[in-house]
Design an enzyme around this catalytic site. Structure first.
Site, PDB file in Angstrom:
ATOM      1  N   VAL A 118      26.175 -13.135   1.496  1.00  0.00           N
ATOM      2  CA  VAL A 118      25.011 -12.941   2.362  1.00  0.00           C
ATOM      3  C   VAL A 118      25.006 -13.974   3.480  1.00  0.00           C
ATOM      4  CG1 VAL A 118      22.482 -13.141   2.443  1.00  0.00           C
ATOM      5  CG2 VAL A 118      23.570 -11.757   0.662  1.00  0.00           C
ATOM      6  N   GLU A 119      25.331 -15.209   3.145  1.00  0.00           N
ATOM      7  CA  GLU A 119      25.241 -16.274   4.135  1.00  0.00           C
ATOM      8  C   GLU A 119      26.295 -16.160   5.242  1.00  0.00           C
ATOM      9  OE1 GLU A 119      23.026 -18.448   4.681  1.00  0.00           O
ATOM     10  OE2 GLU A 119      21.827 -18.423   2.845  1.00  0.00           O
TER      11      GLU A 119
END
Length: 323
Positions: A118-119
């Site tokens: 996600v990051e």
């Protein structure tokens, strides 16, 4: 990936600014505070600030975060074939490290993998802004959150001294988040670990340190090994007011929910839960957030973010099971 040069402090103090800009009174006061509070050379701190640039595009970016989207649009960013397949590849490639981290910190491999996915898409996109530019811009040019970002600038300079790094070099996000797991400087100092024992905490291009640091972060925020994260509900809105639906920290019992006269498909649990809602094109999805969902929100204080991490982790886990 970004290769970060580490040089001794005496050499750092000899660096000349590449592009000097006049400092404001607040910036000079900050440099004086760093000198008195942390024994920095005031002129060195001023030099670092003079060499940093104020960037309006950073102000523009922070005023339109992805978390302002409705859930169904936000979800589309992360629940893609690219991120799921990338997560499977990352987990299989680093399985030994992830299992070592799980043994030490109790955090499941798919959760650590999903955070990194996600990051930064597993390290593909770690940020193109100089961290010192971002923190100077937001610390002295964004009054809404200037106190927070000045604190992060303080933490960043301390981090640079501790890690023997040049403050002008590290790149990160528009908000000053760093490396594959996008730690802000205070999180780096508190939770980054040297997981492979090479004497460095490298969150830019060392998967061992990245994996160990994310797992350490979750463990320090009381992740409970083997416990569920969230349950999707079948629900009607009868008797539930909007204020009773909002929340992150588990504060309701199953009996509380039943007393709201809603039709719920409830898990059998004595744990307190949070009642969460996620906007869809037509209507809303409702979930019960358990303790570990709340821990997800300690990484990023957004229910959308926490749910994206959870759903991506489950998609990665399912894909591995199906192989």
């Amino acid at each position: 990936m970004h290769c970060i040069t580490r040089i001794a402090l005496p050499a750092l103090l000899m660096l000349l600014p590449l592009k000097a800009t006049a400092l404001s009174g607040d910036e000079r006061a900050f440099a004086a505070q760093m000198a008195s509070k942390h024994a920095f050379e005031q002129t060195w701190v001023e030099q670092q600030l003079e060499s940093a640039e104020h960037k309006e595009q950073i102000i523009a970016a922070i005023t339109r975060p992805a978390e302002a989207m409705p859930w169904y649009k936000y979800r589309e960013i992360f629940m893609t074939e690219q991120r799921i397949a990338g997560g499977v590849e990352f987990l299989e490639k680093h399985r030994e490290l992830l299992e070592k981290a799980e043994a030490k910190y109790g955090v499941a491999p798919e959760i650590v993998t999903a955070i990194i996915g996600v990051e930064t898409r597993y390290g593909e996109v770690t940020g193109s802004h100089r961290v010192i530019d971002a923190l100077k811009t937001l610390g002295f040019g964004y009054p809404k959150r200037s106190e927070f970002f000045r604190k992060q600038l303080e933490e960043f300079l301390l981090m640079m001294r501790e890690e023997k790094m040049d403050p002008q070099q590290p790149l990160g996000s528009y908000a000053g988040a760093i490396g594959m797991p996008q730690f802000i400087p205070s999180s780096f100092r508190a939770f980054a670990v040297d997981f492979d024992g090479d004497g460095k905490r490298n969150l830019w291009d060392n998967p061992a340190d990245v994996i160990g640091s994310v797992a350490n972060y979750f463990a320090d925020h009381d992740w409970r090994q083997g416990e569920p994260v969230a349950f999707k509900l079948g629900i009607r809105l009868d008797g539930i007011e909007p204020g009773e639906r909002r929340g992150q920290k588990p504060n309701l019992t199953i009996a509380d929910l039943e007393s709201l006269k809603a039709t719920l498909l409830l898990p059998d649990t004595d744990e307190r839960v949070a009642l969460l809602e996620f906007e869809q094109p037509a209507g809303k999805d409702y979930w019960l957030g358990m303790h570990n969902f709340y821990v997800n929100t300690r990484y990023n204080h957004s229910n959308l973010y926490a749910m994206a991490v959870y759903q991506l982790s489950q998609a990665i886990k399912q894909r591995l099971t199906d192989k």
